[in-house]
Write a protein that holds these residues in place. Structure first.
Motif, mmCIF file in Angstrom:
data_model
loop_
_atom_site.group_PDB
_atom_site.id
_atom_site.type_symbol
_atom_site.label_atom_id
_atom_site.label_comp_id
_atom_site.label_asym_id
_atom_site.label_seq_id
_atom_site.Cartn_x
_atom_site.Cartn_y
_atom_site.Cartn_z
ATOM 1 N N THR A 16 61.579 10.462 -5.299
ATOM 2 C CA THR A 16 60.052 9.947 -4.897
ATOM 3 C C THR A 16 60.037 8.461 -5.210
ATOM 4 O O THR A 16 61.027 8.100 -5.807
ATOM 5 C CB THR A 16 58.847 10.665 -5.340
ATOM 6 O OG1 THR A 16 59.101 10.321 -6.936
ATOM 7 C CG2 THR A 16 58.654 12.057 -5.246
ATOM 8 N N GLY A 17 59.167 7.950 -4.446
ATOM 9 C CA GLY A 17 58.875 6.516 -5.191
ATOM 10 C C GLY A 17 60.258 5.581 -4.865
ATOM 11 O O GLY A 17 61.018 5.577 -3.978
ATOM 12 N N LEU A 33 63.706 7.128 -4.488
ATOM 13 C CA LEU A 33 63.956 7.531 -2.913
ATOM 14 C C LEU A 33 64.324 6.268 -2.128
ATOM 15 O O LEU A 33 65.334 6.501 -1.475
ATOM 16 C CB LEU A 33 62.888 8.365 -2.530
ATOM 17 C CG LEU A 33 62.790 8.681 -0.913
ATOM 18 C CD1 LEU A 33 64.069 9.892 -0.847
ATOM 19 C CD2 LEU A 33 61.615 9.418 -0.602
ATOM 20 N N GLU A 63 58.035 9.428 -12.631
ATOM 21 C CA GLU A 63 58.984 9.425 -11.603
ATOM 22 C C GLU A 63 60.196 9.722 -12.005
ATOM 23 O O GLU A 63 60.985 8.990 -13.249
ATOM 24 C CB GLU A 63 58.889 8.078 -10.804
ATOM 25 C CG GLU A 63 59.851 7.906 -9.663
ATOM 26 C CD GLU A 63 59.644 6.555 -9.009
ATOM 27 O OE1 GLU A 63 60.665 5.812 -8.789
ATOM 28 O OE2 GLU A 63 58.611 6.224 -8.835
#
Length: 276
Positions: free
Chosen positions: A116-117, A120, A217
């Protein structure tokens, strides 16, 4: 092995060191003509019992999967945060090492779906990085397409994970889930009788950073050594079955035990290892 990576995923330049492939030392007894000492090409070597693929190896006593330890609060991180971080780390490891579509088919969509975030964003942006050392395709564990197929449906694993509160080189505090594993895949050459056990020494961590979101994260930061494989500079690993002509660099250094996780920390690129 390269040192453990310790850079925040939002750093100006994210350092992602290359993974290490190591090829085995050839067993002269397997490849020499008796009484001559001259190496010769033999028929494919079938080293793995299809009915008991781990028999006769240390992996015979290994477990299945990546079990999660009991979570406790670590520094400023609550028990619940550590527990979620353990579970997410387990998912990442399973996506990388236990998903056959990823390992044998280079389909890394399960791993990508867990990022994610900015992690990624970094992964997607660097898939085409021309700098081999910085290309993010080193993150997954892929065998070169068409070079191997699994024997049986089990992958044996030894090792564990634990949590630490730490700080990276850029001064960011984060929750580190340290991961150290030996992972064993029994494989065969497609359409042939040659077989071997691929032994992966996985060393690194998953960093969990507070970026102001509801969840920490995750940033996987790890390296690995794999044997027996050919010593070629590529993003995938090409198994060596003992009867094939060595590709790339030649193994060097003292012959090491591929199952010795501690020894793998200091293994040179393309180090020599004994039969797995």
């Amino acid at each position: 092995m390269p040192p453990r990576i310790a850079a925040a995923p939002w750093a100006t330049v994210l350092l992602f060191l290359p993974l290490v492939g190591c090829a085995p030392a050839q067993d002269l007894l397997d490849r020499a003509v008796p009484g001559t000492g001259v190496l010769t090409q033999l028929d494919p070597i079938d080293r793995v019992d299809r009915d008991a693929p781990f028999a006769g190896s240390p992996a015979e006593d290994y477990g299945l999967g990546f079990p999660v330890p009991e979570a406790e609060a670590v520094g400023p991180y609550s028990q619940e945060q550590v527990e979620r971080s353990y579970a997410h780390t387990q998912e990442l490891l399973e996506a990388v090492y236990l998903n056959e579509d990823a390992v044998f088919g280079e389909d890394n969509s399960e791993l990508t779906g867990l990022l994610t975030g900015q992690t990624l964003e970094w992964y997607l942006d660097n898939l085409g990085n021309k700098d081999h050392e910085l290309n993010s395709r080193h993150l997954p564990f892929n065998l070169t397409h068409g070079t191997a197929e699994p024997i049986g449906d089990e992958v044996r694993v030894d090792g564990g994970m634990h949590a630490e509160a730490t700080r990276d080189d850029q001064g960011w505090d984060y929750l580190s889930v340290v991961t150290e594993y030996t992972i064993v895949h029994p494989v065969a050459r497609p359409g042939g009788s040659a077989s071997t056990r691929l032994v992966t020494s996985h060393i690194g961590e998953v960093g969990f950073y507070d970026v102001g979101a509801e969840e920490l994260e995750a940033a996987p930061m790890w390296s690995r050594a794999v044997a027996p494989v050919h010593c070629v500079e590529e993003y995938t690993f090409t198994p060596s079955f003992g009867d094939d002509h060595p590709e790339g660099d030649q193994p060097k250094g003292a012959v090491e035990d591929a199952y010795d996780l501690e020894a793998s920390r200091d293994l040179e690129r393309c180090g020599s290892v004994r039969d797995t």
